[in-house]
Design a protein around this motif. Structure first.
Motif, PDB file in Angstrom:
ATOM      1  N   GLU A  83     -35.044 -96.299 -68.935  1.00 34.77           N
ATOM      2  CA  GLU A  83     -36.083 -95.928 -67.966  1.00 34.77           C
ATOM      3  C   GLU A  83     -35.940 -94.464 -67.543  1.00 34.77           C
ATOM      4  N   ILE A  84     -34.711 -94.038 -67.312  1.00 39.78           N
ATOM      5  CA  ILE A  84     -34.459 -92.656 -66.877  1.00 39.78           C
ATOM      6  C   ILE A  84     -34.828 -91.676 -67.983  1.00 39.78           C
ATOM      7  N   ARG A  85     -34.398 -91.972 -69.208  1.00 37.97           N
ATOM      8  CA  ARG A  85     -34.716 -91.079 -70.336  1.00 37.97           C
ATOM      9  C   ARG A  85     -36.228 -90.906 -70.504  1.00 37.97           C
ATOM     10  N   ALA A  86     -36.963 -91.982 -70.333  1.00 37.37           N
ATOM     11  CA  ALA A  86     -38.415 -91.919 -70.474  1.00 37.37           C
ATOM     12  C   ALA A  86     -39.013 -90.953 -69.460  1.00 37.37           C
ATOM     13  N   ARG A  87     -38.452 -90.942 -68.260  1.00 36.32           N
ATOM     14  CA  ARG A  87     -38.973 -90.065 -67.216  1.00 36.32           C
ATOM     15  C   ARG A  87     -38.510 -88.613 -67.389  1.00 36.32           C
ATOM     16  N   LEU A  88     -37.401 -88.425 -68.069  1.00 34.12           N
ATOM     17  CA  LEU A  88     -36.882 -87.068 -68.287  1.00 34.12           C
ATOM     18  C   LEU A  88     -37.483 -86.396 -69.512  1.00 34.12           C
ATOM     19  N   ALA A  89     -38.108 -87.160 -70.378  1.00 29.85           N
ATOM     20  CA  ALA A  89     -38.592 -86.638 -71.657  1.00 29.85           C
ATOM     21  C   ALA A  89     -39.465 -85.398 -71.495  1.00 29.85           C
ATOM     22  N   GLU A  90     -40.338 -85.407 -70.509  1.00 33.95           N
ATOM     23  CA  GLU A  90     -41.260 -84.277 -70.348  1.00 33.95           C
ATOM     24  C   GLU A  90     -40.558 -82.999 -69.886  1.00 33.95           C
TER      25      GLU A  90
ATOM     26  N   GLN B 178     -37.893 -81.738 -71.216  1.00 30.85           N
ATOM     27  CA  GLN B 178     -37.346 -81.087 -72.411  1.00 30.85           C
ATOM     28  C   GLN B 178     -35.991 -80.414 -72.136  1.00 30.85           C
ATOM     29  N   LEU B 179     -35.086 -81.208 -71.592  1.00 31.70           N
ATOM     30  CA  LEU B 179     -33.733 -80.722 -71.312  1.00 31.70           C
ATOM     31  C   LEU B 179     -32.916 -80.703 -72.596  1.00 31.70           C
ATOM     32  N   SER B 180     -31.833 -79.963 -72.579  1.00 29.59           N
ATOM     33  CA  SER B 180     -30.934 -80.008 -73.734  1.00 29.59           C
ATOM     34  C   SER B 180     -30.350 -81.414 -73.799  1.00 29.59           C
ATOM     35  N   PRO B 181     -30.016 -81.889 -74.993  1.00 31.40           N
ATOM     36  CA  PRO B 181     -29.456 -83.237 -75.120  1.00 31.40           C
ATOM     37  C   PRO B 181     -28.211 -83.454 -74.254  1.00 31.40           C
ATOM     38  N   VAL B 182     -27.371 -82.439 -74.156  1.00 28.24           N
ATOM     39  CA  VAL B 182     -26.152 -82.567 -73.347  1.00 28.24           C
ATOM     40  C   VAL B 182     -26.514 -82.713 -71.876  1.00 28.24           C
ATOM     41  N   ARG B 183     -27.408 -81.873 -71.406  1.00 31.60           N
ATOM     42  CA  ARG B 183     -27.803 -81.912 -69.990  1.00 31.60           C
ATOM     43  C   ARG B 183     -28.509 -83.211 -69.664  1.00 31.60           C
ATOM     44  N   GLU B 184     -29.378 -83.658 -70.558  1.00 29.89           N
ATOM     45  CA  GLU B 184     -30.077 -84.920 -70.342  1.00 29.89           C
ATOM     46  C   GLU B 184     -29.080 -86.067 -70.247  1.00 29.89           C
ATOM     47  N   ALA B 185     -28.094 -86.087 -71.130  1.00 31.65           N
ATOM     48  CA  ALA B 185     -27.086 -87.151 -71.106  1.00 31.65           C
ATOM     49  C   ALA B 185     -26.324 -87.164 -69.787  1.00 31.65           C
ATOM     50  N   GLU B 186     -25.999 -85.981 -69.273  1.00 32.93           N
ATOM     51  CA  GLU B 186     -25.293 -85.896 -67.992  1.00 32.93           C
ATOM     52  C   GLU B 186     -26.142 -86.463 -66.860  1.00 32.93           C
ATOM     53  N   ILE B 187     -27.402 -86.101 -66.855  1.00 30.91           N
ATOM     54  CA  ILE B 187     -28.305 -86.566 -65.810  1.00 30.91           C
ATOM     55  C   ILE B 187     -28.526 -88.071 -65.911  1.00 30.91           C
ATOM     56  N   VAL B 188     -28.727 -88.555 -67.119  1.00 28.34           N
ATOM     57  CA  VAL B 188     -28.932 -89.987 -67.329  1.00 28.34           C
ATOM     58  C   VAL B 188     -27.718 -90.762 -66.832  1.00 28.34           C
ATOM     59  N   GLU B 189     -26.537 -90.283 -67.137  1.00 26.46           N
ATOM     60  CA  GLU B 189     -25.314 -90.968 -66.709  1.00 26.46           C
ATOM     61  C   GLU B 189     -25.212 -91.025 -65.188  1.00 26.46           C
ATOM     62  N   GLU B 190     -25.441 -89.911 -64.536  1.00 27.47           N
ATOM     63  CA  GLU B 190     -25.349 -89.835 -63.075  1.00 27.47           C
ATOM     64  C   GLU B 190     -26.369 -90.748 -62.404  1.00 27.47           C
ATOM     65  N   LEU B 191     -27.617 -90.654 -62.840  1.00 33.23           N
ATOM     66  CA  LEU B 191     -28.657 -91.465 -62.224  1.00 33.23           C
ATOM     67  C   LEU B 191     -28.485 -92.946 -62.525  1.00 33.23           C
TER      68      LEU B 191
ATOM     69  N   ASP C  83     -41.010 -88.545 -55.698  1.00 32.38           N
ATOM     70  CA  ASP C  83     -40.013 -87.505 -55.467  1.00 32.38           C
ATOM     71  C   ASP C  83     -38.586 -87.920 -55.798  1.00 32.38           C
ATOM     72  N   LEU C  84     -38.355 -89.169 -56.158  1.00 29.45           N
ATOM     73  CA  LEU C  84     -36.987 -89.629 -56.364  1.00 29.45           C
ATOM     74  C   LEU C  84     -36.278 -88.854 -57.466  1.00 29.45           C
ATOM     75  N   LEU C  85     -36.912 -88.723 -58.606  1.00 31.34           N
ATOM     76  CA  LEU C  85     -36.245 -88.052 -59.720  1.00 31.34           C
ATOM     77  C   LEU C  85     -35.938 -86.601 -59.365  1.00 31.34           C
ATOM     78  N   GLY C  86     -36.871 -85.930 -58.725  1.00 30.01           N
ATOM     79  CA  GLY C  86     -36.622 -84.560 -58.307  1.00 30.01           C
ATOM     80  C   GLY C  86     -35.468 -84.467 -57.327  1.00 30.01           C
ATOM     81  N   GLN C  87     -35.411 -85.391 -56.373  1.00 29.36           N
ATOM     82  CA  GLN C  87     -34.326 -85.396 -55.400  1.00 29.36           C
ATOM     83  C   GLN C  87     -32.992 -85.648 -56.084  1.00 29.36           C
ATOM     84  N   LYS C  88     -32.961 -86.592 -56.965  1.00 33.51           N
ATOM     85  CA  LYS C  88     -31.713 -86.920 -57.654  1.00 33.51           C
ATOM     86  C   LYS C  88     -31.274 -85.781 -58.558  1.00 33.51           C
ATOM     87  N   LEU C  89     -32.238 -85.118 -59.195  1.00 37.00           N
ATOM     88  CA  LEU C  89     -31.886 -83.983 -60.041  1.00 37.00           C
ATOM     89  C   LEU C  89     -31.264 -82.868 -59.207  1.00 37.00           C
TER      90      LEU C  89
END
Length: 86
Positions: free
Chosen positions: A7-14, A16-29, A62-68
């Motif tokens: 679910e998180i990856r689907a919301r982050l797709a737009e 266009q983060l680097s794969p490493v950064r996306e993985a870090e964010i997905v893990e945290e969230l 605003d949740l994803l923005g706040q969490k980011l």
């Protein structure tokens, strides 16, 4: 326990983060959402109700923005070498 990472990856797709950064964010969230899921279960919700409540949280505008912002503050910047110019 549901896997919130999809679910998180689907919301982050737009973003266009680097794969490493996306993985870090997905893990945290996903850790945060799993903790919320457990709290919801412990308050008496069924597994389906808890999952639905967590996904509703994830869908708040605003949740994803706040969490980011929270995650980004935790990421340490590369140290600056002594004598190096910025």
């Amino acid at each position: 326990m549901p896997d919130f990472k999809v679910e998180i990856r689907a919301r982050l797709a737009e973003l266009q983060l680097s794969p490493v950064r996306e993985a870090e964010i997905v893990e945290e969230l996903s850790q945060h959402l799993e903790e919320e899921y457990e709290r919801t279960l412990s308050s008496g919700a069924s597994e389906d109700e808890a999952r639905k409540q967590i996904l509703e949280q994830l869908n708040k505008p605003d949740l994803l923005g706040q969490k980011l912002k929270h995650v980004e503050r935790r990421v340490s910047q590369e140290p600056i070498a002594s004598g190096a110019q910025r």
